[in-house]
Design a protein around this motif. Structure first.
Motif, PDB file in Angstrom:
ATOM      1  N   SER A 110       8.632   4.127  -6.661  1.00 42.35           N
ATOM      2  CA  SER A 110       8.512   5.577  -6.711  1.00 42.35           C
ATOM      3  C   SER A 110       7.321   5.974  -7.555  1.00 42.35           C
ATOM      4  O   SER A 110       6.766   5.156  -8.299  1.00 42.35           O
ATOM      5  CB  SER A 110       9.796   6.203  -7.289  1.00 42.35           C
ATOM      6  N   GLY A 111       6.945   7.221  -7.417  1.00 42.35           N
ATOM      7  CA  GLY A 111       5.818   7.710  -8.190  1.00 42.35           C
ATOM      8  C   GLY A 111       5.571   9.171  -7.919  1.00 42.35           C
ATOM      9  O   GLY A 111       6.310   9.831  -7.179  1.00 42.35           O
ATOM     10  N   LEU A 112       4.510   9.651  -8.527  1.00 42.77           N
ATOM     11  CA  LEU A 112       4.132  11.054  -8.413  1.00 42.77           C
ATOM     12  C   LEU A 112       2.944  11.189  -7.475  1.00 42.77           C
ATOM     13  O   LEU A 112       1.939  10.496  -7.635  1.00 42.77           O
ATOM     14  CB  LEU A 112       3.769  11.610  -9.798  1.00 42.77           C
ATOM     15  N   ARG A 139       0.815  -1.208   0.000  1.00 35.66           N
ATOM     16  CA  ARG A 139       0.000   0.000   0.000  1.00 35.66           C
ATOM     17  C   ARG A 139       0.849   1.258   0.000  1.00 35.66           C
ATOM     18  O   ARG A 139       0.343   2.355  -0.188  1.00 35.66           O
ATOM     19  CB  ARG A 139      -0.933   0.013   1.218  1.00 35.66           C
ATOM     20  N   THR A 140       2.162   1.081   0.243  1.00 38.80           N
ATOM     21  CA  THR A 140       3.066   2.230   0.276  1.00 38.80           C
ATOM     22  C   THR A 140       4.277   1.949  -0.608  1.00 38.80           C
ATOM     23  O   THR A 140       4.558   0.800  -0.983  1.00 38.80           O
ATOM     24  CB  THR A 140       3.564   2.505   1.710  1.00 38.80           C
ATOM     25  N   PHE A 141       5.032   3.009  -0.911  1.00 42.58           N
ATOM     26  CA  PHE A 141       6.262   2.845  -1.670  1.00 42.58           C
ATOM     27  C   PHE A 141       7.239   1.940  -0.925  1.00 42.58           C
ATOM     28  O   PHE A 141       7.905   1.094  -1.528  1.00 42.58           O
ATOM     29  CB  PHE A 141       6.914   4.204  -1.927  1.00 42.58           C
ATOM     30  N   PRO A 151      -1.243   9.793  -8.351  1.00 37.52           N
ATOM     31  CA  PRO A 151      -1.297   8.358  -8.577  1.00 37.52           C
ATOM     32  C   PRO A 151      -0.528   7.509  -7.537  1.00 37.52           C
ATOM     33  O   PRO A 151      -0.829   6.336  -7.380  1.00 37.52           O
ATOM     34  CB  PRO A 151      -0.669   8.173  -9.961  1.00 37.52           C
ATOM     35  N   GLY A 152       0.486   8.094  -6.869  1.00 33.35           N
ATOM     36  CA  GLY A 152       1.169   7.369  -5.809  1.00 33.35           C
ATOM     37  C   GLY A 152       1.741   6.038  -6.265  1.00 33.35           C
ATOM     38  O   GLY A 152       2.407   5.962  -7.300  1.00 33.35           O
ATOM     39  N   VAL A 153       1.448   4.970  -5.506  1.00 23.91           N
ATOM     40  CA  VAL A 153       1.994   3.654  -5.839  1.00 23.91           C
ATOM     41  C   VAL A 153       1.429   3.120  -7.153  1.00 23.91           C
ATOM     42  O   VAL A 153       1.947   2.144  -7.704  1.00 23.91           O
ATOM     43  CB  VAL A 153       1.741   2.619  -4.713  1.00 23.91           C
ATOM     44  N   LEU A 154       0.383   3.745  -7.676  1.00 18.91           N
ATOM     45  CA  LEU A 154      -0.208   3.322  -8.946  1.00 18.91           C
ATOM     46  C   LEU A 154       0.347   4.109 -10.132  1.00 18.91           C
ATOM     47  O   LEU A 154      -0.145   3.968 -11.247  1.00 18.91           O
ATOM     48  CB  LEU A 154      -1.737   3.495  -8.903  1.00 18.91           C
TER      49      LEU A 154
END
Length: 206
Positions: A73-75, A47-49, A84-87
Motif C-alpha cells: 500500500s501507499g499514497l 511495478r504495482t501494489f 510516491p505509490g509503490v515507493l
C-alpha cells in the motif's frame, strides 16, 4: 485455520484481527511473521501494489505451508502522477522512515495550491494458499494532502492525509492520524482491501 500475516507491522496485524472478529471469524489464528519459521524476505520488485502483495504472499505460503495474506500500500498524489505509490515506504531513501518520508513529500508539494493537493491511499491485499490459489482485493481512500503533520494515531502518511469524508462532514476536518482505530477501519484503504478477503478466508477456514 492458521493464517500467516506476512508483515512485521503490529498495527496491520491488529487491523486484520479486528476485521475478522467483526465478521465472526475469531477461530482464525493469525500468525505474525516474527512467529513463523524464518525465510528469506522477498525483494519487492513489482511495478504495482498487486505485484508486490503477491510477491510477499507467495513467498510466505511457499516457505511456511500456511495460507498467507500480504499487502502493499501507499499514497498516490495526483500532482506527482501517482507517486510516491509503490515507493511510499522508501520515498526518502531509507525504508520505513515515516518522518523523513513525510518531510520530503511536504517539501516537494510546498508550492502546490490547495485545489491541487488531491491524493488517495491505495492498498492491495493478496491471499495465497500453499497450493497456489490466489485472491486479490483493492481498496482506495480518497482525500487531500495537508501542509504539516497533524495527529498521533496511525503510521506512515496518516498525519498528512485528510479523508474526503472528513471534508464532507464540514468544520474542523481531522487527519487520518486523528481518527480512532474503529473509524479508520470503516473508511481506510487497507480496511476495505482486507474486508474484501473475508469471504475467501471464511471459505478456506471452513
Amino acid at each position: 485455520m492458521r493464517l500467516l500475516v506476512a508483515s512485521n507491522n503490529p498495527k496491520k496485524l491488529a487491523e486484520l484481527r479486528r476485521i475478522l472478529d467483526a465478521a465472526g471469524l475469531d477461530h482464525v489464528e493469525l500468525v505474525p511473521l516474527a512467529e513463523a519459521p524464518a525465510y528469506p524476505e522477498p525483494v519487492e520488485t513489482g511495478r504495482t501494489f498487486a505485484d508486490n502483495a503477491l510477491i510477499k504472499a507467495r513467498a510466505g505460503a511457499a516457505a511456511t505451508g500456511l495460507v498467507t495474506v500480504a499487502d502493499d500500500s501507499g499514497l498516490a498524489v495526483e500532482e506527482l502522477n501517482g507517486m510516491p505509490g509503490v515507493l511510499s515506504a522508501r520515498w526518502s531513501g531509507g525504508h520505513g522512515d515515516d518522518a523523513a518520508n513525510n518531510s520530503l513529500l511536504l517539501a516537494q508539494m510546498g508550492d502546490v495550491p490547495d485545489e491541487r493537493r488531491g491524493c488517495a491511499f491505495v492498498s492491495v491485499c493478496a491471499l495465497v494458499t500453499p497450493d497456489g490459489e490466489e485472491t486479490l482485493s483493492e481498496g482506495r481512500w480518497e482525500g487531500r494532502l495537508l501542509r504539516e503533520p497533524v495527529g498521533e494515531n496511525g503510521f506512515g502518511y496518516d498525519p498528512l492525509f485528510v479523508p474526503a469524508e472528513e471534508d464532507a462532514a464540514g468544520s474542523s476536518p481531522r487527519s487520518s492520524a486523528q481518527l480512532s482505530a474503529e473509524e479508520k477501519d470503516a473508511l481506510s484503504h487497507r480496511g476495505k482491501a482486507l474486508a474484501g478477503l473475508v469471504d475467501a478466508i471464511a471459505r478456506l477456514a471452513g
